[in-house]
Design a protein around this motif. Structure first.
Motif, mmCIF file in Angstrom:
data_model
loop_
_atom_site.group_PDB
_atom_site.id
_atom_site.type_symbol
_atom_site.label_atom_id
_atom_site.label_comp_id
_atom_site.label_asym_id
_atom_site.label_seq_id
_atom_site.Cartn_x
_atom_site.Cartn_y
_atom_site.Cartn_z
ATOM 1 N N GLY A 361 -84.541 5.601 -35.240
ATOM 2 C CA GLY A 361 -83.973 6.855 -36.208
ATOM 3 C C GLY A 361 -84.865 7.047 -37.275
ATOM 4 N N SER A 362 -84.499 8.257 -38.072
ATOM 5 C CA SER A 362 -85.233 8.501 -39.007
ATOM 6 C C SER A 362 -84.404 9.086 -40.149
ATOM 7 C CB SER A 362 -86.249 9.552 -38.763
ATOM 8 O OG SER A 362 -85.665 10.768 -38.480
ATOM 9 N N ASP A 363 -83.322 8.985 -40.088
ATOM 10 C CA ASP A 363 -82.436 9.257 -41.445
ATOM 11 C C ASP A 363 -82.917 8.636 -42.754
ATOM 12 O OD1 ASP A 363 -81.682 11.270 -39.795
ATOM 13 O OD2 ASP A 363 -79.531 10.446 -39.723
ATOM 14 N N CYS A 364 -82.605 7.407 -42.907
ATOM 15 C CA CYS A 364 -82.626 6.624 -44.154
ATOM 16 C C CYS A 364 -83.284 5.336 -43.898
ATOM 17 C CB CYS A 364 -81.498 6.853 -45.056
ATOM 18 S SG CYS A 364 -80.081 6.191 -44.299
ATOM 19 N N MET A 365 -83.891 4.894 -44.867
ATOM 20 C CA MET A 365 -84.097 3.330 -44.477
ATOM 21 C C MET A 365 -83.434 2.285 -44.370
ATOM 22 S SD MET A 365 -87.517 3.728 -44.504
ATOM 23 C CE MET A 365 -87.771 1.760 -44.308
ATOM 24 N N VAL A 366 -82.008 2.650 -45.083
ATOM 25 C CA VAL A 366 -80.893 1.571 -44.839
ATOM 26 C C VAL A 366 -80.395 1.608 -43.319
ATOM 27 C CG1 VAL A 366 -78.331 1.578 -45.315
ATOM 28 C CG2 VAL A 366 -79.911 1.756 -47.200
ATOM 29 N N ASP A 367 -80.403 2.865 -42.690
ATOM 30 C CA ASP A 367 -79.951 2.915 -41.231
ATOM 31 C C ASP A 367 -81.013 2.251 -40.339
ATOM 32 O OD1 ASP A 367 -77.831 4.166 -42.131
ATOM 33 O OD2 ASP A 367 -78.205 6.163 -41.202
ATOM 34 N N VAL A 368 -82.317 2.823 -40.701
ATOM 35 C CA VAL A 368 -83.467 2.202 -40.055
ATOM 36 C C VAL A 368 -83.707 0.690 -39.730
ATOM 37 C CG1 VAL A 368 -85.832 2.162 -39.549
ATOM 38 C CG2 VAL A 368 -84.812 4.456 -39.999
ATOM 39 N N LEU A 369 -83.351 0.184 -40.892
ATOM 40 C CA LEU A 369 -83.484 -1.274 -41.177
ATOM 41 C C LEU A 369 -82.390 -2.013 -40.637
ATOM 42 C CD1 LEU A 369 -84.966 -1.843 -44.470
ATOM 43 C CD2 LEU A 369 -86.147 -1.986 -42.399
ATOM 44 N N GLN A 370 -80.950 -1.205 -40.926
ATOM 45 C CA GLN A 370 -79.850 -1.880 -39.962
ATOM 46 C C GLN A 370 -80.274 -1.784 -38.272
ATOM 47 O OE1 GLN A 370 -77.298 -0.408 -38.040
ATOM 48 N NE2 GLN A 370 -76.048 -2.286 -37.972
ATOM 49 N N ASN A 371 -80.546 -0.703 -38.068
ATOM 50 C CA ASN A 371 -80.701 -0.483 -36.567
ATOM 51 C C ASN A 371 -81.763 -1.655 -35.918
ATOM 52 O OD1 ASN A 371 -78.956 1.521 -36.825
ATOM 53 N ND2 ASN A 371 -80.472 3.148 -36.329
ATOM 54 N N LEU A 372 -82.567 -1.649 -36.815
ATOM 55 C CA LEU A 372 -83.884 -2.627 -36.447
ATOM 56 C C LEU A 372 -83.256 -4.209 -36.158
ATOM 57 C CD1 LEU A 372 -86.875 -3.657 -35.858
ATOM 58 C CD2 LEU A 372 -87.103 -3.389 -38.404
ATOM 59 N N GLN A 373 -82.531 -4.482 -37.456
ATOM 60 C CA GLN A 373 -81.833 -5.737 -37.342
ATOM 61 C C GLN A 373 -81.129 -6.146 -36.360
ATOM 62 O OE1 GLN A 373 -80.578 -6.672 -41.495
ATOM 63 N NE2 GLN A 373 -79.674 -8.792 -40.610
ATOM 64 N N ALA A 374 -79.918 -5.247 -36.273
ATOM 65 C CA ALA A 374 -79.101 -5.317 -35.205
ATOM 66 C C ALA A 374 -79.820 -5.433 -33.717
ATOM 67 C CB ALA A 374 -78.203 -4.142 -35.176
ATOM 68 N N TYR A 375 -80.664 -4.656 -33.433
ATOM 69 C CA TYR A 375 -81.705 -4.976 -32.273
ATOM 70 C C TYR A 375 -82.160 -6.234 -32.174
ATOM 71 C CZ TYR A 375 -85.504 -4.067 -29.020
ATOM 72 O OH TYR A 375 -86.477 -4.014 -28.210
ATOM 73 N N ASN A 376 -82.855 -6.432 -33.167
ATOM 74 C CA ASN A 376 -83.399 -8.020 -33.265
ATOM 75 C C ASN A 376 -82.488 -8.914 -32.927
ATOM 76 O OD1 ASN A 376 -86.263 -7.297 -33.497
ATOM 77 N ND2 ASN A 376 -86.166 -7.056 -35.597
ATOM 78 N N GLU A 377 -81.266 -9.140 -33.466
ATOM 79 C CA GLU A 377 -80.313 -9.809 -33.328
ATOM 80 C C GLU A 377 -79.904 -10.004 -31.860
ATOM 81 O OE1 GLU A 377 -78.350 -12.751 -34.818
ATOM 82 O OE2 GLU A 377 -79.533 -11.345 -36.089
ATOM 83 N N ARG A 378 -79.756 -8.852 -31.343
ATOM 84 C CA ARG A 378 -79.227 -8.815 -30.110
ATOM 85 C C ARG A 378 -80.127 -9.177 -29.138
ATOM 86 N NH1 ARG A 378 -80.634 -5.587 -25.898
ATOM 87 N NH2 ARG A 378 -81.257 -3.592 -26.599
ATOM 88 N N ILE A 379 -81.610 -9.194 -29.072
ATOM 89 C CA ILE A 379 -82.476 -9.392 -28.076
ATOM 90 C C ILE A 379 -82.974 -10.852 -28.261
ATOM 91 C CG2 ILE A 379 -83.309 -7.330 -27.741
ATOM 92 C CD1 ILE A 379 -85.912 -7.992 -29.201
ATOM 93 N N LYS A 380 -82.312 -11.373 -29.373
ATOM 94 C CA LYS A 380 -82.941 -12.857 -29.619
ATOM 95 C C LYS A 380 -82.643 -13.871 -28.480
ATOM 96 C CE LYS A 380 -80.762 -14.857 -33.163
ATOM 97 N NZ LYS A 380 -80.310 -15.048 -34.427
ATOM 98 N N GLY A 381 -83.639 -14.753 -28.471
ATOM 99 C CA GLY A 381 -83.421 -15.849 -27.441
ATOM 100 C C GLY A 381 -83.711 -15.402 -25.813
#
Lengths: 381, 381, 381, 381
Positions: A361-381
């Motif tokens: 996504g591209s709206d704001c950094m807070v959202d992009v970083l949130q989406n990125l972190q949640a994704y990284n969390e999901r795919i961990k391991g």
């Protein structure tokens, strides 16, 4: 959606880059943008113009009090020499200068004049000139600040100039650091020889090309996609790289060397470490499998042809007199591979930014970083 | 505007290609399309599946009584084996087959399963499989019939398999002819050694990659443009080529060899012949200068990595048990470089078609040919 | 990135829709897709063909065991009558049927035949026919299943047929329910009069157009953007709606009525409720301010022209004989406004899906829903 | 391929429009561009800012000695007032001005602040402001010079302001002339009443919207296409028009009135004149059938909502204090419908230019005009 365009002629008033889709809330470091501009200009073997044009970027839109607002960002790079060129490059009025009619091999000159139905080759060479890459570096410098906020770093190094090759054994791509050398080569010994080769070529009125690598570090996995030909990240990187003036080849990872060895030696086997995290011992694939980033450093290699404007000019033609002539000299760099490596970083940054924004996504950094972190969390391991 | 997309899984009911923007009034030769499909399947070193699937293309839209109408063209390639796969590949219902959980290196498997949040690797490999290229060849076969109506021909040949190189000195690219050999190599001696290398690799449970060239003959000058990064023809060709599964490198003309020689030896000087027509004695640039075709044969070279599914499987991981395993064998080709060269022709045909239509319009063949001829007339001399 | 294309002729073998960008892990309900297909066909005032073609959708790719995989989804709608049309609609062979040469006003016939240089108007009308909307409804039915998983609902109702207007005072757009009536009108009294008007028109050999509203309920705020002309959600909705055959007008919210009242009466003032959540008492804006959804129901209104193929044919021309003739009758619906409202829902669903995916990503439902929820959490209050 | 983007904030340094795809060899009349800029500013009922900003366009690229070169054209519109706004609008530094926290209904304010995660509404309103349309008018002024070279003219007139309607019977759309009135209305009597209505509204602290028509004259037939939803010319026109700030409705030809009459009265029957040229006696379709221009004048009608910033402010909210407040007044126009009609012309010019260039190519004017003429010749009769 991320997109960017450049505009402007080499000796016109300015170059412009329009960059759209950078999220709001990104802190912009203008000094860092200008540092990238300077890197493009400083290489060993560059001709006289580089000293005239110490490029500075003006931000005309999209940034307010040092932060992006989500708006399109306009970047201007003034052509300092323009005032001396108004007789040749006025927007309006009547030309008082003689036309350029000698078409140089290796440039857009001849084809451009035909396609666009022009009489003065300047109408073509002003836009086809590599000066346009200044606008790309400006745009790329914004993109890389976005990427850095996402934890992604981009570095490059030159590995071949005119046949002088750097030692590339045992490079630790994950930790490769930028260097400040005037040829952007990490192998000091080879670099000395490269300088020598450039000096020799310059004295012979000749030019040299070369090869460089752009490396993307700390890339999230799963950027790009296998599901359609034009969504593959390698496809987008190859296009971005080949779009640079004078680039004639692009490789990912082992590239053309894949042809010379059996498959058993070339694939990056996967292992679990103690935390059940996947790791590899090799990175032949250059960080991309199935059109997607796989978490390893992305390695894109490109080859730049020698600048075709030689002090010892090439055999050419005059489009007006229809006589064979020696090609005119529009500029006199001997070697611009270091500059190309900086432009390569910029184009890689822009291509990676596009793919990141498609995914996060591209709206704001807070959202992009949130989406990125949640994704990284999901795919961990 | 020309565009195309493919859809379909490797063992699903069918592959589909949707091709939009082919002008009305183009005669379509279905046998010729199917001949291209057969070429993709016949190479030396291909495994068992090739004999199951003798691909035939069904045209479902856009063609009436053998002629295009200007409508989107739908091409279907039935997966003949699908009926035996319904337990694993039904659109609806409940799976009765065990999941694929061993992620193979060199494929989309591991990254795809993470990105798309799947549990069965089959959900990824069915689309990432190179079987998808059958749809590209079908689309490309239509594109090349359009190009042929414009006088443009596309041929390819293999020049390296597993390190065995063809002799490429003295190739007359303007007159290079297609060959019917099962490795698509023009050097019979080298081809024998390539077959030997494939046989040896197969016996060792190994695989081989290679390099091929796609050549565009009789290309009009001035297709593509220098005015923006994403309008350059070399950019579009590099992207199209790198989008093919397993391709890791793309070169135009001399490509990476440009790095090894001085500029004085590498540019294609221009001369006038007696009719004041421009000609060149060399074609280092591979037919593209300044992002535009220059009238010389376009030469695009690509490198395919060895197929990563080896009979001697690679060290890999099981995404369910989190154990290290040996990668499963989804298929067993030893070498598919000849097939890749056919796919490469298709992708080049599609990229060139897009650029031609951007330049000459896409309503009907009469208009396209009129516009092309008037243009050629204008730029003559 | 979300995109979709359709292909296929009205009496060809099938229509195809290719839908790309639907996230993996979406459960697909095929019965529900087919229910949408049936809705498009059942309206009062439709002619004979509707009974021949009870459209069913076949999913040819992208869905496995009832769930999307992230791959392109291919949807096929077979033209059941095709077998009786092979003399006129064969892909190959020689036509044995007489050409259509009478160009009907209000259709693509005359312009199409000129632009595409055809001699048989069938080459144009087969694609310009509203039958193509069956493929859009199929694609839209997939999109709306995605939207429903995000909590978004789309309904429509007809508000004017041939000048007979429904009472639209006091509609509760946030809770508007779909109805099963054969004219899709919520005002039973008006609907009776609409049926009467259709009956009368049919008896007079005439046709009727009308107006309908598509409503998007539970829309997240901030979809679309003000930052560039082509990123505005209203822009995308207007384009999507106007792209439907026979649609000649599109409004958002109060639409053209905005011209007739002063600003003090037309803007949707904002208030805080006790939880400090923003609310409005009105929705003149139709759910979009500044090119973005504002959380109110989105209301898109469209007008369909009467079908131009009348039983009492219009004055027209024969493109072969160059004589004036009466236009041929290709079909005989009296009124298709109810069908258009179903197509309108589909196009709105597709446009909203595109904008949602630009904002929340498209890899898999888990990520999309996570991103959506985190966003809703962030902007709360 | 033709494309354009704008950038810039309302009180930033400048607005920028980047226009790419205008063929080489088009003579550019800068005075005429500036005349269009002036037209946007002069309307009756505009507030104080219009006198500060007498917009002039600077061409920064793409034009040399009064002629296009085929390069991207950069247009700059300086914001003259910027120097007085640096405390609020600096690119770098620290803000010294208080934030805007009152979100105005009818604007992007509230949604924008949420979506982009901003604290100062100025970060949103600076881009969502209708000032951005100055850049569109600049871009459109270039596009219309291209269209005029192709023989195509674009005019507009206002037909309703605040419920005061112009008499639109008997308009000869093919010969409609531009007028210089400050409300762009061709009906002098109605225009007087419109002025009165604006005066009254202004005195009441209120605002007025209205309706205008944009007409494309001498349009070639067959521009746009029926073959895909997003290639239809009406689709592109509707999107372009609805993308303008404050536009809430778009109609082609009879538009919503199609709903109120039977088909027998609404279709444009075709006839042959003595030269066997097709002609029509009516133009209900507004120049578009089947998604393609049909040779009649194209008539696009749009409705603008009243400006939502009223001197008598609307009930609103403060995003910081979470209190209900009266909306701040960012500007004070009473009516901007005349300006919107000028912007409407610009957006129509840009949409038509895109479609023309898709059809006739974009290299140079000589080729475009040759292709257009050959096409017109082919389809004659």
């Amino acid at each position: 959606m991320f997109r960017f365009l450049t505009a402007g002629e080499s000796h016109g008033q300015c170059l412009t880059a329009l960059v759209e889709g950078i999220p709001a809330g990104l802190k912009i470091n203008l000094d860092e943008i200008n540092r990238q501009m300077a890197r493009r200009q400083k290489g060993y073997g560059r001709g006289g113009r580089m000293s005239i044009e110490t490029d500075k970027v003006d931000i005309l839109s999209g940034v307010r009090f040092g932060e992006t607002m989500g708006d399109p960002i306009t970047l201007r790079v003034v052509n300092k020499d323009w005032e001396n060129w108004t007789d040749r490059m006025s927007v309006m009025g009547t030309p008082t200068w003689t036309k350029v009619t000698a078409a140089r091999p290796g440039h857009a000159d001849y084809v451009g004049i035909k396609k666009y139905n022009r009489e003065d080759i300047r109408d073509i060479l002003e836009r086809s000139s590599a000066r346009e890459t200044a606008a790309r570096v400006a745009a790329g410098a914004v993109a890389r600040q976005f990427l850095e906020a996402c934890g992604i770093k981009i570095v490059s190094h030159v590995i071949n100039i005119g046949g002088v090759k750097a030692n590339t054994d045992n490079i630790d791509y994950a930790n490769l650091q930028p260097n400040d050398s005037d040829l952007n080569c990490n192998d000091a010994q080879a670099e000395d020889k490269m300088r020598e080769a450039i000096r020799d070529a310059g004295q012979a009125g000749d030019t040299l090309g070369g090869t460089f690598e752009v490396v993307v570090q700390n890339m999230p996995i799963g950027v790009g996609s296998h599901i359609q030909w034009d969504k593959r990240l390698d496809m987008q990187l190859a296009g971005a790289m080949m779009s640079i003036q004078a680039i004639k080849g692009v490789e990912i990872g082992d590239g053309f060397d894949y042809a010379n060895h059996p498959g058993s030696q070339l694939h990056d086997e996967m292992f679990y470490n103690e935390d059940k995290t996947v790791y590899r011992k090799t990175n032949h694939a250059g960080g991309i499998e199935g059109g997607m980033s796989n978490g390893e450093p992305i390695i894109v290699r490109a080859c730049m042809k020698p600048i075709p404007t030689l002090m010892t000019p090439l055999h050419s033609i005059d489009i007006e007199s229809k006589q064979e002539v020696l090609a005119c000299k529009e500029r006199s760099d001997v070697c611009a591979v270091q500059a190309a490596s900086v432009v390569g970083e910029a184009m890689v940054a822009l291509a990676i930014t596009k793919a990141m924004i498609d995914k996060f996504g591209s709206d704001c950094m807070v959202d992009v970083l949130q989406n990125l972190q949640a994704y990284n969390e999901r795919i961990k391991g």
